[in-house]
Enzyme design. Structure first.
Site, PDB file in Angstrom:
ATOM      1  CE  LYS A 105      40.328  43.444  44.284  1.00 59.62           C
ATOM      2  NZ  LYS A 105      41.619  43.756  43.676  1.00 59.62           N
ATOM      3  NE  ARG A 133      44.224  37.329  46.180  1.00 54.38           N
ATOM      4  CZ  ARG A 133      43.529  37.431  47.297  1.00 54.38           C
ATOM      5  NH1 ARG A 133      43.752  36.578  48.278  1.00 54.38           N
ATOM      6  NH2 ARG A 133      42.632  38.381  47.435  1.00 54.38           N
ATOM      7  NE  ARG A 157      44.786  40.760  47.527  1.00 53.65           N
ATOM      8  CZ  ARG A 157      46.111  40.611  47.442  1.00 53.65           C
ATOM      9  NH1 ARG A 157      46.894  41.150  48.371  1.00 53.65           N
ATOM     10  NH2 ARG A 157      46.648  39.909  46.464  1.00 53.65           N
ATOM     11  CD  GLU A 159      34.780  51.560  49.446  1.00 49.99           C
ATOM     12  OE1 GLU A 159      35.511  52.221  48.685  1.00 49.99           O
ATOM     13  OE2 GLU A 159      35.164  51.127  50.553  1.00 49.99           O
ATOM     14  CE  LYS A 176      38.632  41.447  41.247  1.00 49.41           C
ATOM     15  NZ  LYS A 176      39.954  41.915  41.302  1.00 49.41           N
ATOM     16  CB  SER A 185      40.514  33.839  38.608  1.00 50.07           C
ATOM     17  OG  SER A 185      40.626  34.163  39.987  1.00 50.07           O
TER      18      SER A 185
END
Ligand code: PBG
Length: 328
Positions: free
Chosen positions: A194, A204, A216, A232, A247, A274
């Site tokens: 991610k 958000r 982030r 990961e 993502k 989104s």
């Protein structure tokens, strides 16, 4: 002498015969934003065609999905301002919208695979995905909260929990707590790769999780990295994940392809996020592209890259139009 490759393209039938990938309703995971109350169906300003739904309204949409052959959903909870707190404790509440939604879906549609997003950013007052001290997002201290949230969803009947907080050890912490409580069969789909992305903007707004300070980048991946994504995924598989994710997806197909090649046995999800969804919506509205044709191209590119499960806000309308046109 030259090769005649146009022979593969002469008619639709020939093109279909030689197509290397296909799309089916079961390739999709439909995301939903669940709120409390009754009779709530409110379009999200930043996400055209996507709604905040109370559980009763959600069930109406689930019935439509089942009819279309879409068999997987991913649930996000959206809660009122006064339920947000420093540690986001409401995320594990047994009356949270997601907990109620999971139970209701599994009761009425037992064959629907229900996945839940595990992250506290929609429940914290600072909007970060972990506990915060002196503007630092803490890792180990945040793990029990994520595990408790997963346990609440497992108790409600979730089939998969999907940790998206990008805290190290989140899969391990969740697997341990679920096993301690006997939920061995509740699987973990981890948002392993991610990236810290600007394409999450509309989401958000939808869940009111924009960080009140900073960004982030101290926990989500740096988009300059490719091989780190494999690391990961490897960590998450070792910790107990049985499905993984890339993502966003559109700008990260190289990552998807690498993951699939390295771990062909693991279902790989791709999240058409989104901002990626709204890019297409806005471009279509401006007359620049055809929405459905653009989506079709995007989704086939996901399949080509090795993505098995496509998480998309357009899943329902896309599958609907494809089945009308008898494409899927
Ligand atoms: C929660 C979470 C996010 C998304 C899914 N889970 C937002 C974020 O990390 O900021 C984004 C989904 C989308 O943009 O469609 N951490």
């Amino acid at each position: 002498m030259f090769r005649r490759l146009r022979e593969f393209r002469t008619t639709q039938t020939v093109r279909d015969t030689h197509s290397e990938v296909s799309l089916h309703p079961t390739d999709f995971i439909h995301p939903f934003f669940v709120v409390s109350g009754q009779g709530v169906r409110k379009e999200i300003g930043s996400l055209e065609g996507v709604y905040h739904l109370s559980v009763d309204e959600l069930l109406i949409d689930i019935a439509v999905l089942q009819e279309l052959g879409i068999d997987k959903v991913l649930l996000f909870g959206v809660v009122e301002e006064h339920l947000h707190s420093a540690e986001g404790g409401y995320s594990a509440d047994e009356n949270s919208p997601v907990v109620l939604a999971v139970a209701a879906i599994k009761k009425d549609f037992p064959k629907m695979t229900v996945m839940t997003d595990i992250c506290i950013c929609g429940y914290t007052d600072h909007g970060h995905c972990g506990f915060v001290q002196d503007e630092v997002v803490l890792n180990d201290e945040s793990l029990p909260a994520l595990a408790e949230m997963a346990l609440a969803h497992a108790r409600a009947g979730a089939d998969y929990v999907a940790p998206s907080a990008m805290m190290d050890g989140q899969v391990w912490a969740i697997r341990q707590l679920l096993d301690q409580h006997g939920f061995h069969a509740v699987r973990i789909m981890s948002y392993s790769a991610k990236y810290a992305s600007s394409f999450y903007g509309p989401f958000r707004d939808a869940v009111d999780s924009t960080p009140s300070f900073g960004d982030r980048k101290t926990y989500q991946m740096d988009f300059r990295n490719r091989s780190q994504a494999l690391w990961e995924v490897e960590a998450d598989l070792q910790e107990g994940a049985v499905a993984t994710m890339v993502k966003p997806a559109m700008c990260y197909l190289d990552i998807a392809s690498n993951i699939k090649r390295t771990y062909p046995q693991i279902p790989l999800a791709g999240y058409h996020v989104s901002g990626e969804y709204m890019l297409i919506k806005h471009a279509a509205k401006a007359g620049a592209i055809d929405e459905l044709k653009a989506l079709e191209e995007v989704f086939y590119s996901f399949k080509r890259a090795g993505i098995d499960w496509i998480i998309s806000y357009a899943a329902r309308s896309f599958v609907q139009s494809m089945s009308d046109a008898r494409v899927v």
